[in-house]
Write an enzyme that holds these catalytic residues in place. Structure first.
Site, PDB file in Angstrom:
ATOM      1  N   ASP A   1      -5.952  -7.499   5.439  1.00 37.15           N
ATOM      2  CA  ASP A   1      -7.040  -6.505   4.815  1.00 37.15           C
ATOM      3  C   ASP A   1      -7.233  -7.655   4.310  1.00 37.15           C
ATOM      4  O   ASP A   1      -8.467  -8.143   4.675  1.00 37.15           O
ATOM      5  CB  ASP A   1      -6.146  -6.144   3.652  1.00 37.15           C
ATOM      6  CG  ASP A   1      -7.793  -5.563   3.382  1.00 37.15           C
ATOM      7  OD1 ASP A   1      -8.774  -5.143   3.318  1.00 37.15           O
ATOM      8  OD2 ASP A   1      -7.397  -4.692   1.508  1.00 37.15           O
ATOM      9  N   ASP A   7      -0.814 -18.226   3.558  1.00 37.64           N
ATOM     10  CA  ASP A   7      -1.791 -19.048   2.637  1.00 37.64           C
ATOM     11  C   ASP A   7      -2.630 -20.606   3.920  1.00 37.64           C
ATOM     12  O   ASP A   7      -3.914 -20.386   3.903  1.00 37.64           O
ATOM     13  CB  ASP A   7      -0.766 -20.070   1.146  1.00 37.64           C
ATOM     14  CG  ASP A   7       0.038 -20.400   2.028  1.00 37.64           C
ATOM     15  OD1 ASP A   7       0.315 -19.981   2.958  1.00 37.64           O
ATOM     16  OD2 ASP A   7       0.460 -20.976   1.120  1.00 37.64           O
ATOM     17  N   LYS A  30       5.050 -14.494   4.649  1.00 40.03           N
ATOM     18  CA  LYS A  30       4.662 -15.665   3.319  1.00 40.03           C
ATOM     19  C   LYS A  30       6.518 -15.423   3.917  1.00 40.03           C
ATOM     20  O   LYS A  30       6.880 -15.261   2.597  1.00 40.03           O
ATOM     21  CB  LYS A  30       3.970 -15.256   2.328  1.00 40.03           C
ATOM     22  CG  LYS A  30       4.685 -15.344   1.287  1.00 40.03           C
ATOM     23  CD  LYS A  30       3.555 -16.954   1.434  1.00 40.03           C
ATOM     24  CE  LYS A  30       3.700 -17.560   0.214  1.00 40.03           C
ATOM     25  NZ  LYS A  30       2.665 -18.956   0.266  1.00 40.03           N
ATOM     26  N   TYR A  60       0.503  -1.254   0.113  1.00 39.96           N
ATOM     27  CA  TYR A  60      -0.459  -0.040   0.217  1.00 39.96           C
ATOM     28  C   TYR A  60       1.055   1.418  -0.088  1.00 39.96           C
ATOM     29  O   TYR A  60       0.541   2.173   0.425  1.00 39.96           O
ATOM     30  CB  TYR A  60      -0.738   0.307   1.254  1.00 39.96           C
ATOM     31  CG  TYR A  60      -1.781  -0.680   0.938  1.00 39.96           C
ATOM     32  CD1 TYR A  60      -1.493  -2.110   0.916  1.00 39.96           C
ATOM     33  CD2 TYR A  60      -3.597  -1.023   0.830  1.00 39.96           C
ATOM     34  CE1 TYR A  60      -2.802  -3.316   1.495  1.00 39.96           C
ATOM     35  CE2 TYR A  60      -4.292  -1.790   1.326  1.00 39.96           C
ATOM     36  CZ  TYR A  60      -4.217  -3.327   1.414  1.00 39.96           C
ATOM     37  OH  TYR A  60      -4.527  -3.921   1.012  1.00 39.96           O
TER      38      TYR A  60
END
Ligand code: ATP
Length: 337
Positions: free
Chosen positions: A229, A205, A172, A125
């Protein structure tokens, strides 16, 4: 509170409808707020040629507290996302998204109570994006040690102050070894200062799958901006949808309370929106302002409303309009006196 006033942004799409509903409920609870209403979003583009006039930031900086409906920044309008700009300009570094089942709202998990703490200022962002030639685009993901440690510390402090026992960092780092690796390293380092809180980490994930299979294993999730988000919408789905989940943006100087959902243009102006997420955001705002008994009465009215299950909005399978739901809640609050 800095000035005795609260900045009010009614928002786009369903914003004005859910704001009216929220104001009706706050008033029914007997709280008189001195609102300073400012225009942002579509309304402001029409009036001032920008979705974020300087008056909005000034008002929030001056009052230190705001209640906000959802704002849309049309794709291709040339303007940066108003929501992202507000968070960055006001240094609202933490976005708190409580996910709590409401009694009577039937979902696969009926007693969920967890919190997502989302880093609010960087990651994908950061707005550093450009075309590489005509056929490729590049968006830069920025993760800093400072912002990662700050959000981790906020998450642990929040856990301690609110009786949460476990903090889980989402990342991740197996693929994004540098950026998410730094986020993970920072949260691990901060965790050492809070030995009384259990800490673990989970790859994003796997977090998505675990949240669907067994969300009760989580208590507080702390995540970089984008994962936070996405997972908070997933969690909204677990408790009955976006119409039910409040949000709080917190900075050192300003707190801004707003529902997790967007402006829902598909149902705007039709009296179909569920005002619960905005009302719950206001409940958190009232607590922040010290009106805890009014906040409690509104929360109790919402719980009673959903337990009875009579006047539900369309997202929950009913045919009650936004306005009628607000009136039903106001009546319920009045009867408590
Ligand atoms: P934006 O770009 O502003 O985020 P969007 O349409 O992509 O808009 P949302 O506005 O969050 O995303 O809406 C996603 C879906 O959830 C839509 O179908 C919308 O109607 C529904 N929704 C969102 N908020 C509510 C609400 N308060 N009550 C009922 N349905 C809602």
């Amino acid at each position: 509170m800095k000035t005795g006033m609260v900045t009010l942004i009614r928002g786009d799409g369903i914003g004005p409808e859910i704001t009216d509903a929220t104001l009706e409920v706050i008033e029914a609870a007997g709280v008189k707020i001195n609102w300073e209403t400012v225009e942002a979003g579509q309304e402001a583009i029409a009036e001032h040629g920008t979705p974020l006039p300087g008056a909005v930031l000034q008002s929030l900086k001056k009052n230190g507290i705001g209640l906000k409906g959802p704002l849309t920044t049309p794709v291709g309008s040339g303007f940066r996302s108003v929501n992202v700009t507000l968070r960055q300009e006001l240094k609202l570094f933490a976005n708190l998204r409580p996910v709590k089942s409401l009694p009577g709202v039937n979902t696969p998990f009926n007693d969920l109570d967890l919190v997502i703490v989302r880093e609010n200022t960087e990651d994908l962002y950061s707005g550093v994006e450009h075309m590489v030639g005509e056929d490729a685009a590049e968006s830069i993901k920025i993760i800093t040690r400072r912002a990662s440690e700050r959000i981790a510390r906020f998450a642990f402090d929040y856990a301690i102050q609110n009786g949460r026992k476990k903090v889980t960092a989402v990342h991740k780092a197996n693929i994004l070894k540098l950026s998410d690796g730094l986020f993970l390293e920072s949260t691990r380092r901060v965790a050492k200062d809070y030995p009384q809180v259990e800490f673990n980490d989970v790859i994003v994930d796997n977090a998505a799958m675990q949240l669907v299979l067994n969300p009760h294993q989580f208590d507080l999730l702390v995540a970089p901006n984008l994962y936070g988000d996405i997972l908070s919408d997933l969690c909204a789905g677990l408790i009955g949808g976006l119409g039910l989940t409040p949000g709080i943006n917190i900075g050192e100087e300003v707190s801004l309370f707003e529902p997790v959902h967007g402006s829902a243009p598909d149902i705007a102006g039709k009296d179909l929106a569920n005002p619960t997420a905005m009302i719950l955001s206001a409940v958190f705002m009232l607590r922040h302002l010290g009106y805890s008994s009014a906040a409690e009465r509104i929360e109790k009215a919402l719980y009673g409303h959903y337990e009875e299950g009579k006047y539900l909005t369309a997202d929950l399978g009913g045919d009650t309009g936004t306005g009628k739901m607000a009136a039903a809640l106001a009546e319920r609050i009045a009867k408590m006196d």
